[in-house]
Scaffold this active site. Structure first.
Site, PDB file in Angstrom:
ATOM      1  N   HIS A 197      12.878  41.120  14.067  1.00  0.00           N
ATOM      2  CA  HIS A 197      14.229  40.321  13.631  1.00  0.00           C
ATOM      3  C   HIS A 197      14.966  41.289  12.545  1.00  0.00           C
ATOM      4  O   HIS A 197      14.650  42.311  12.067  1.00  0.00           O
ATOM      5  CB  HIS A 197      13.850  39.129  12.978  1.00  0.00           C
ATOM      6  N   CYS A 229       6.364  40.412   9.961  1.00  0.00           N
ATOM      7  CA  CYS A 229       7.328  40.511  11.151  1.00  0.00           C
ATOM      8  C   CYS A 229       7.760  41.953  11.032  1.00  0.00           C
ATOM      9  O   CYS A 229       7.466  42.663  10.095  1.00  0.00           O
ATOM     10  CB  CYS A 229       8.468  39.588  11.182  1.00  0.00           C
TER      11      CYS A 229
END
Length: 192
Positions: A147, A167
């Protein structure tokens, strides 16, 4: 000391402190992309791309049928770049995954959700529990994605500032580019 000199001094000290954690060859990083030779018409059956992430190089590389396509600088969750052991350790998992969902997150925009944990992740997690490497009560975790940063926080990538919960994060502007052509089902390999 007047406020302008103080602000400049503070900015220099802050930037110096942030770059102290960066690899020696650090410079302000942005993505590189091969000039387009042919346009792909993507269908559900056709996906010419796959992604290889190198933790040690802080890079996300995209490949297609012709080879290297693009490179994006990235950051992770923890300074410890070893394999994810359990929920809450902020590490990014190693292994082979697939993108299972594309969505726009309310905080950092474009997001590509990975199929972590997958069968291999569960196998390693169980093995580590059996060996006593993680507590018997530990959970495996989930929600690992590729992301963007928030629009005003692209500096985190330039300064190798690992800020996520495990992430992979790209600059906001560069994630919009990646998101525009990567599809659900794309293979993602995360290497140490």
């Amino acid at each position: 000391m007047n406020s302008r000199i103080f602000l400049l001094s503070f900015s220099f000290i802050t930037l110096t402190a942030l770059t102290a954690f960066a690899p020696a060859d650090h410079n302000f990083r942005s993505y590189k992309k091969r000039p387009a030779k042919k346009a792909y018409r993507l269908t559900k059956k056709t996906n010419p791309y796959y992604i290889v992430i190198s933790k040690k190089d802080y890079e996300l590389n995209v490949y297609d049928e012709e080879g290297w396509y693009a490179t994006y600088p990235i950051v992770f969750g923890s300074k410890d770049l070893s394999d994810k052991m359990r929920e809450g350790d902020r590490r990014t998992p190693n292994g082979s995954f697939k993108i299972v969902l594309k969505k726009i997150h309310n905080k950092w925009g474009p997001e590509l959700l990975l199929d972590y944990p997958n069968d291999e992740s569960y196998r390693r997690f169980k093995e580590r529990k059996e060996k006593g490497l993680i507590p018997a009560t530990a959970k495996i975790g989930d929600g690992i994605a590729i992301h963007a940063t928030r629009p005003e926080e692209e500096w985190t990538v330039d300064n190798f500032y690992n800020w996520t919960d495990g992430c992979i994060s790209l600059k906001y502007t560069e994630m919009k580019d990646l998101y525009s052509y990567i599809t659900v089902g794309t293979n993602v390999t995360i290497n140490p």
